[in-house]
Design an enzyme around this catalytic site. Sequence first.
Site, short mmCIF file in Angstrom:
data_model
loop_
_atom_site.label_atom_id
_atom_site.label_comp_id
_atom_site.label_asym_id
_atom_site.label_seq_id
_atom_site.Cartn_x
_atom_site.Cartn_y
_atom_site.Cartn_z
CB SER A 56 -0.79 -0.02 1.05
OG SER A 56 -0.38 -0.08 2.46
CG PHE A 77 -1.41 0.43 -21.78
CD1 PHE A 77 -1.82 1.01 -20.53
CD2 PHE A 77 0.15 0.63 -22.23
CE1 PHE A 77 -0.82 1.76 -19.73
CE2 PHE A 77 0.76 1.49 -21.18
CZ PHE A 77 0.46 1.93 -20.12
CG HIS A 80 -2.17 -3.34 -17.24
ND1 HIS A 80 -1.66 -4.09 -16.31
CD2 HIS A 80 -1.84 -3.69 -18.46
CE1 HIS A 80 -0.68 -4.96 -17.18
NE2 HIS A 80 -0.97 -4.79 -18.40
NE ARG A 81 -10.47 -4.15 -15.42
CZ ARG A 81 -10.05 -5.33 -15.87
NH1 ARG A 81 -9.50 -5.43 -17.17
NH2 ARG A 81 -10.04 -6.35 -15.34
CB SER A 90 -12.77 11.04 -28.54
OG SER A 90 -13.91 10.61 -29.11
NE ARG A 92 -20.43 10.27 -30.07
CZ ARG A 92 -21.07 10.02 -28.92
NH1 ARG A 92 -20.76 9.66 -27.73
NH2 ARG A 92 -22.42 10.48 -29.15
CG ASN A 192 -0.41 3.34 -7.69
OD1 ASN A 192 0.14 2.45 -7.80
ND2 ASN A 192 -1.97 3.45 -7.49
NE ARG A 194 0.06 -3.03 -3.98
CZ ARG A 194 -0.62 -3.39 -3.23
NH1 ARG A 194 -1.59 -2.18 -2.56
NH2 ARG A 194 -0.88 -4.50 -2.55
NE ARG A 203 0.66 -6.18 -20.67
CZ ARG A 203 -0.61 -6.83 -21.36
NH1 ARG A 203 -0.23 -7.61 -22.28
NH2 ARG A 203 -1.79 -6.62 -21.18
#
Length: 249
Positions: A56, A77, A80-81, A90, A92, A192, A194, A203
Site C-alpha cells: 500500500s 494496455f 490494466h485497470r 476520441s 468520435r 501510481n 505500485r 509486460r
Amino acid sequence: MHDITFRSDMKVTLIDHMGDDLFIARAAWEDWEREPMTDRHLPGMLDTMTSELHGSPFEFGAVVFHIECPLFVVAQFQRHRIGFSYAQRSARYKKMLPHFYVPGHSRPLFNAGTKMKPVLIHEPADRPEYLDDVDWAMCLIEEGKYIDGNFRSPAWIAWGAYQKLLASGVAEEIARIVLPVSTYTGFSVQMNPRSLMNFLQLRIANDQNRYPTHPQYEIERVAEQIEAHFKEIWPLTWEAWNDNGRVAP
C-alpha cells in the site's frame, strides 16, 4: 489532406510525476516530516517493503505518460485497470490521422512456440530441404515483401473509405468504424508506483522475473520506455523491485 505514414515506433512521453522514494517511505512511516536516519535506511526500508509485499505505501506518488501507439496496443494496455486512469483521443469527435503500424525489421513474425507460450522468430520454422542457402534467402526476401504489402494495402483501402465517408457527410463516430487496429492513436495514462510495477511485471520479459511472462512485442516496447522513467523517478524503489524478482508488492 494527409499522406499516409507507415511507422513501427511506440512513443512514450513523460508528462509529470509526483513524489519520490522518500515520499513512499514517509507514507509507510505515516510521518511526513521524517528523514532517513542514514543513507542506508531508506534503501533498506524500500527493500523490506518490496520483499515482504507491503504494497500500500507504493500507492503514494503518481506519474503521467502520453503514449502514441496502434489501437491494438491500447486495447492491451487498458486491461490494466487498478491504479490506472486513462484519457484517450476520441475518434468520435476528432478526425484520425493516417498513421498506420507496419512491423519493423527487428520485429519477429513467426511463432515457433505455442499460443500460450509464444517463441517468436524471424524466419519460418520449416525450410524445404530442396532449397539451398541462396534460394532460401530469396524466398525470405519475397515473403517479406508479400507480408509487408499485406500490412500496407488494407491501410490504404481503409483510409480511402474513411475519407470518402467523411466527405459524404457521415459523422466521425460512424466513419471511424472502417479503420483497422493498426491505426495510431494517442492516450494519456496516470498510475501510481505500485500499479506501474504490476504493469512492468507482466509486460516485460526479463531474466530476473520470478514469474516468466510472454508479452507481445509492441507493448513490451512501450513498457521498456516506461521502465526507464520508473528507474529515473524512483531509483531505490526500482532497485528493490528489480532485486526481488520484479514482483509488484
